[in-house]
Design a protein around this motif. Structure first.
Motif, short mmCIF file in Angstrom:
data_model
loop_
_atom_site.label_atom_id
_atom_site.label_comp_id
_atom_site.label_asym_id
_atom_site.label_seq_id
_atom_site.Cartn_x
_atom_site.Cartn_y
_atom_site.Cartn_z
N ARG A 213 -23.92 9.30 -3.56
CA ARG A 213 -24.42 8.81 -2.27
C ARG A 213 -23.38 7.94 -1.58
N ARG A 252 -23.08 -2.55 -3.29
CA ARG A 252 -24.08 -1.92 -2.43
C ARG A 252 -25.30 -1.60 -3.26
N VAL A 255 -29.78 3.18 -2.59
CA VAL A 255 -30.77 3.52 -1.57
C VAL A 255 -31.75 4.53 -2.13
N LYS A 256 -33.04 4.25 -2.04
CA LYS A 256 -34.06 5.15 -2.54
C LYS A 256 -34.23 6.29 -1.54
N TYR A 257 -33.46 7.30 -1.70
CA TYR A 257 -33.43 8.38 -0.70
C TYR A 257 -32.91 9.64 -1.36
N GLN A 263 -38.30 11.98 -0.02
CA GLN A 263 -37.72 10.84 0.68
C GLN A 263 -36.94 11.26 1.91
N VAL A 267 -38.22 9.34 5.19
CA VAL A 267 -37.37 8.42 5.95
C VAL A 267 -37.11 8.96 7.35
N HIS A 285 -33.10 0.32 10.76
CA HIS A 285 -33.15 0.26 9.30
C HIS A 285 -33.20 1.66 8.71
N TYR A 286 -34.10 2.50 9.22
CA TYR A 286 -34.22 3.85 8.68
C TYR A 286 -32.97 4.68 9.00
N ARG A 289 -30.45 3.78 6.44
CA ARG A 289 -30.73 4.39 5.14
C ARG A 289 -30.27 5.85 5.11
N ASP A 292 -26.41 5.84 5.06
CA ASP A 292 -25.89 5.38 3.77
C ASP A 292 -26.12 6.40 2.67
N ALA A 293 -27.16 7.21 2.83
CA ALA A 293 -27.46 8.23 1.83
C ALA A 293 -26.63 9.49 2.02
#
Length: 451
Positions: A213, A252, A255-257, A263, A267, A285-286, A289, A292-293
């Protein structure tokens, strides 16, 4: 620039003690067979194979190569492999810092090396799109006379960023983004091969997934993060890299994704619903995520374009052009810079006045059509340009709106089955308030006031 005495000494130390080099350097491919990804360029008989003298036909005839693709996918590595495979002298320049003077110095050195030692030179020019037309022109004599084999790298479309004379003399190779499977194979090799970590540590799936990720398709970033996490693990006297160690070393949070699971959709749904709810901070924020994923920026841009019509519509007519412009920009620049464009569009859409009338209007119209409320087109609206149309009554009695005051002709437009139906019900939000006033006046002129 050409290596100086200090660089040469450093390279000699690294050859004597490979472990002193960064993991990304130690794992750099030595042959085309070790290159990660780019399978479309590595098939037997491909131009790249021929460039290094493999296969029938010998080296490819082009005297320069342009490597086009996103950052971190191995453009520099390919240039090194070509240089090693052909046993040519390798010189690297960056268009960010180099100018015509530096280019001429390299070309002069290449001519001396060829004349004095019979050694040909590979000139790797990174980010050639940053060179002006005049700077690119300075490369032409060396390319035309084959004083150097030019390998130029660019993240921008070369048809827009490289001059035509240079492009026509070059072999253009389009590189593709590295997949997670590509990087998994690279990490496995780095973990097990002697020139890598030699089996000193193990990498469980959870920690591996986080490394992938944060790598974002960048091989060097993946190896650098792995090396840091491995070092920290061994310092603790452990043999298995944990997710916590990876998080600590790269600073870092995981990220739960999951880009391929629930997910991914959860998201993405939360991003759109936050925009719809005008919560700009939650939307960002989303968005963060997803970025970042390693989410595909084109997927995010597509969702924003849909949101612009679904949730904003005529309340802010600039929303859709903003989202479309963002999608076009994302396609041209890619990550990491595309994050700025996506942020720009997300903020604009979240703070825009909201209206779902474009959604409800077409939904109601489709429902009637699917229920069988269609009927024939009124005769006066039918095509009257072909011979015999008048005899059928087609286009007869049609009133041309531009010939009447206000350019609104009071005649029937919809089929009888839906004549008088009102699908569009504007809100009084934002710019749509003006449309609400306009549509009522138009309906009055058409003889269809009220609901």
């Amino acid at each position: 620039m050409e290596p100086d005495l200090f660089t040469a000494a450093a390279e000699a130390r690294q050859e004597k003690d490979p472990s002193s080099s960064p993991l990304a350097v130690r794992m750099r491919p030595r042959t085309l067979d070790e290159v990660v990804g780019q399978r479309h360029l590595l098939k037997p008989g491909s131009p790249l194979r021929r460039l290094v003298g493999e296969g029938a036909g010998g080296p490819a005839g082009a005297s320069s190569v342009i490597l086009w693709g996103p950052p971190g996918i191995g453009k520099t590595t390919l240039a090194h492999v070509v240089s090693q495979a052909t046993e040519k002298r390798f010189v690297e320049l960056s268009a960010i810092t180099a100018g015509v003077k530096e280019v001429r110095t390299v070309i002069d050195g290449a001519r001396r090396a060829a004349g004095g030692f019979g050694k040909e030179t590979v000139l790797f020019l990174d980010e050639i799109h940053r060179f002006s037309k005049a700077q690119q022109d300075s490369l032409l004599p060396a390319v035309e006379n084959r004083w150097v084999t030019l390998i130029a790298a660019t993240t921008e479309n070369p048809y827009f960023s490289v001059i035509s004379p240079l492009l026509s003399r070059s072999l253009l190779l389009t590189l593709e983004s590295l997949t997670d499977d590509d990087l998994k194979g690279l990490l496995d090799r780095a973990l097990t091969e002697e020139r890598g970590l030699g089996g000193a540590v193990a990498l469980p799936e959870e920690a591996r997934s986080h490394l992938l990720r944060i790598a974002g398709g960048d091989a060097r970033r993946a190896l650098t993060a792995l090396e840091a996490a491995a070092g920290a693990t061994l310092d603790k006297g452990e043999r298995e890299i944990s997710l916590e160690t990876v998080e600590e070393t790269v600073d870092r949070a995981a990220v739960k994704y999951d880009r391929d699971g629930d997910q991914h959709y959860d998201v993405a749904s939360a991003l759109i619903k936050s925009i719809r709810g005008s919560d700009v901070d939650a939307a960002l924020h989303y968005l963060a995520r997803m970025i970042d994923a390693g989410e595909d920026p084109r997927f995010i841009a597509r969702r924003l374009m849909i949101s612009a019509s679904e949730d904003i519509g005529l309340a802010d007519p600039t929303a859709l052009p903003t989202a479309v412009a963002a999608a076009q920009a994302v396609a041209m620049i890619g990550f990491p810079e595309a994050a700025l464009t996506l942020s720009h569009a997300t903020i604009a859409l979240a703070l825009a006045p909201k209206s779902n009338t474009a959604t409800t209007a077409i939904g109601a119209a489709l429902a009637d059509v699917r229920a069988g409320l269609a009927g024939p087109v009124p005769a006066h609206l039918r095509d009257g340009h072909y011979k015999g149309a008048a005899k059928l009554g087609h286009a007869q009695g049609y009133v041309y709106p531009h010939d009447v005051p206000g350019a609104i002709a009071a005649q029937q437009y919809a089929p009888d089955a839906v004549h008088g139906k009102r699908y569009y019900e504007p809100t009084r939000y934002g710019a749509e308030a003006r449309y609400a006033d306009v549509v009522e006046k138009v309906r009055e002129r058409l003889g269809r006031p009220g609901s």
